[in-house]
Design a protein around this motif. Structure first.
Motif, PDB file in Angstrom:
ATOM      1  N   LEU A 129       0.824  -1.215   0.000  1.00 52.79           N
ATOM      2  CA  LEU A 129       0.000   0.000   0.000  1.00 52.79           C
ATOM      3  C   LEU A 129       0.858   1.266   0.000  1.00 52.79           C
ATOM      4  CD1 LEU A 129      -2.888  -0.973   2.461  1.00 52.79           C
ATOM      5  CD2 LEU A 129      -2.956  -0.851  -0.035  1.00 52.79           C
ATOM      6  N   SER A 130       1.944   1.252   0.759  1.00 54.95           N
ATOM      7  CA  SER A 130       2.802   2.443   0.791  1.00 54.95           C
ATOM      8  C   SER A 130       3.460   2.683  -0.559  1.00 54.95           C
ATOM      9  CB  SER A 130       3.879   2.286   1.872  1.00 54.95           C
ATOM     10  OG  SER A 130       4.770   1.234   1.570  1.00 54.95           O
ATOM     11  N   SER A 131       3.869   1.617  -1.240  1.00 55.21           N
ATOM     12  CA  SER A 131       4.485   1.787  -2.563  1.00 55.21           C
ATOM     13  C   SER A 131       3.462   2.286  -3.583  1.00 55.21           C
ATOM     14  CB  SER A 131       5.099   0.459  -3.031  1.00 55.21           C
ATOM     15  OG  SER A 131       4.100  -0.551  -3.153  1.00 55.21           O
ATOM     16  N   ILE A 132       2.206   1.832  -3.459  1.00 48.83           N
ATOM     17  CA  ILE A 132       1.147   2.332  -4.343  1.00 48.83           C
ATOM     18  C   ILE A 132       0.895   3.820  -4.078  1.00 48.83           C
ATOM     19  CG2 ILE A 132      -1.342   2.206  -4.818  1.00 48.83           C
ATOM     20  CD1 ILE A 132      -1.131  -0.825  -4.403  1.00 48.83           C
ATOM     21  N   ALA A 133       0.857   4.190  -2.785  1.00 46.86           N
ATOM     22  CA  ALA A 133       0.639   5.589  -2.436  1.00 46.86           C
ATOM     23  C   ALA A 133       1.755   6.478  -2.983  1.00 46.86           C
ATOM     24  CB  ALA A 133       0.548   5.735  -0.916  1.00 46.86           C
ATOM     25  N   VAL A 134       2.992   6.022  -2.864  1.00 42.81           N
ATOM     26  CA  VAL A 134       4.133   6.817  -3.316  1.00 42.81           C
ATOM     27  C   VAL A 134       4.177   6.915  -4.836  1.00 42.81           C
ATOM     28  CG1 VAL A 134       6.661   6.888  -3.443  1.00 42.81           C
ATOM     29  CG2 VAL A 134       5.534   6.400  -1.270  1.00 42.81           C
ATOM     30  N   ASN A 135       4.052   5.774  -5.515  1.00 36.52           N
ATOM     31  CA  ASN A 135       4.264   5.748  -6.967  1.00 36.52           C
ATOM     32  C   ASN A 135       3.030   6.125  -7.783  1.00 36.52           C
ATOM     33  OD1 ASN A 135       6.926   4.992  -6.654  1.00 36.52           O
ATOM     34  ND2 ASN A 135       6.487   2.802  -6.779  1.00 36.52           N
ATOM     35  N   PHE A 136       1.826   6.003  -7.196  1.00 36.30           N
ATOM     36  CA  PHE A 136       0.606   6.339  -7.931  1.00 36.30           C
ATOM     37  C   PHE A 136       0.057   7.725  -7.569  1.00 36.30           C
ATOM     38  CE2 PHE A 136      -1.000   1.762  -8.899  1.00 36.30           C
ATOM     39  CZ  PHE A 136       0.218   1.478  -9.495  1.00 36.30           C
ATOM     40  N   PHE A 137       0.404   8.235  -6.390  1.00 31.93           N
ATOM     41  CA  PHE A 137      -0.200   9.489  -5.930  1.00 31.93           C
ATOM     42  C   PHE A 137       0.833  10.554  -5.529  1.00 31.93           C
ATOM     43  CE2 PHE A 137      -3.337   6.144  -4.980  1.00 31.93           C
ATOM     44  CZ  PHE A 137      -4.406   6.599  -5.723  1.00 31.93           C
ATOM     45  N   PHE A 138       1.744  10.221  -4.604  1.00 30.63           N
ATOM     46  CA  PHE A 138       2.630  11.242  -4.052  1.00 30.63           C
ATOM     47  C   PHE A 138       3.632  11.768  -5.074  1.00 30.63           C
ATOM     48  CE2 PHE A 138       1.954   8.970   0.226  1.00 30.63           C
ATOM     49  CZ  PHE A 138       0.793   9.680   0.445  1.00 30.63           C
ATOM     50  N   GLN A 139       4.379  10.888  -5.693  1.00 31.88           N
ATOM     51  CA  GLN A 139       5.398  11.326  -6.645  1.00 31.88           C
ATOM     52  C   GLN A 139       4.800  11.977  -7.893  1.00 31.88           C
ATOM     53  OE1 GLN A 139       8.098  11.599  -4.750  1.00 31.88           O
ATOM     54  NE2 GLN A 139       9.445  10.630  -6.270  1.00 31.88           N
TER      55      GLN A 139
END
Length: 312
Positions: free
Chosen positions: A48-58
């Motif tokens: 979930l954290s990798s999805i949040a970072v790569n799909f939304f935050f970055q």
């Protein structure tokens, strides 16, 4: 050197290394834990954290909370001032190393081992999963990124696994003060966002604060273990109930003897115990086994002044 001899030397090396860093005893004790719950917490948070970072935050140029946000800042600074691309996965891993050392000594070794696994998986997934722009709107990225990240953090903590970063700091403070993890984390992360705003611009820092708020609320919603409940039990079998609560939940009980009901004038005992939300199902099972005729009243999310032992 043949394979058998190499295997013997390698095993000896691992035993010496484990003994030196006191890992052998820790790993032996972990073997008695519920591996499935903790490993699933680590994997789900990492995903979930990798999805949040790569799909939304970055893609949305939004900074996450805690160590992830700090890792994004360090990565962005390396590009802006050093003309060097340092992946977020690498800076995230580097930020967590000193915090893991602190957790080893101040929180617990089993806790730290699983946190190390979580941090390693998170770094790996952030590196492997490709970035994808779902929407260019930074506000949407902030909201949905915070939702995904908050669920991941709460699920990890619910399974006794920290996601690393400021969550370690939050847990240390919670053990001392009893404050909610999300609220403590919110205060710490506002300081991080202030630094980000001064360097990269207040617009995206404000979006990032939205992320922090949403993430902290989702963490508190999912991580119910920290929420306290007060159980008042009116029973004719107080000793049996007390014994089961002590043995199964490891919680203290206050007893008030010679209570009298005004309807049938029966003499019973009143028991008062504080449990966590995560222990509530076990508590209900205990009451059914010990005294199914007891009258039980439970107050949700009570405030505690005094010492309340948290499980590691």
């Amino acid at each position: 050197m043949n394979t058998d001899k190499f295997e013997i030397i390698f095993k000896r090396y691992l035993k010496k290394l484990a003994k030196r860093y006191q890992l052998f005893h820790v790993l032996s004790s972990i073997s008695r834990e519920k591996y499935g719950e903790r490993i699933s917490g680590s994997i789900i948070y990492a995903l979930l954290s990798s999805i949040a970072v790569n799909f939304f935050f970055q893609p949305g140029h939004v900074y996450a909370s805690g160590a992830t946000g700090l890792a994004q800042i360090v990565s962005a600074l390396s590009i802006k001032y050093l003309n060097l691309v340092i992946p977020v996965s690498v800076t995230f891993y580097a930020v967590n190393i000193p915090l893991l050392i602190i957790a080893w000594y101040m929180i617990g070794r089993k806790f730290t081992v699983f946190t190390f696994i979580t941090v390693t998986l998170s770094s790996l997934f952030i590196q492997v999963i490709p970035q994808m722009t779902l929407t260019p709107d930074p506000m949407m990225n902030a909201i949905f990124g915070g939702l995904v990240m908050g669920v991941g953090i709460g699920f990890a903590l619910r399974n006794n696994v920290s996601s690393g970063g400021t969550d370690i700091v939050s847990l240390l403070i919670r053990k001392k003060t009893g404050r909610n993890v999300g609220r403590v984390s919110l205060i710490v992360n506002i300081l991080i966002m202030t630094i980000a705003g001064m360097i990269f611009g207040w617009r995206y820092a404000l979006y990032s604060m939205v992320t922090i708020f949403v993430s902290s609320q989702m963490t508190d919603a999912v991580f119910v273990k920290q929420k306290k409940m007060q159980a008042m039990i009116i029973t004719s079998k107080p000793r049996r109930v007390i014994r089961m609560i002590h043995h199964k939940l490891h919680r203290g009980v206050t007893i008030i003897n010679d209570a009298e009901g005004t309807y049938n004038h029966e003499h019973k005992a009143i028991l008062i115990a504080i449990i966590t939300r995560a222990e509530f199902n076990d508590f209900k099972y205990i009451m059914k086994k010990t005294d199914k005729n007891a009258f039980v009243s439970v107050a949700d999310n009570v405030n505690i002044i005094g010492r309340f032992i948290e499980d590691d």
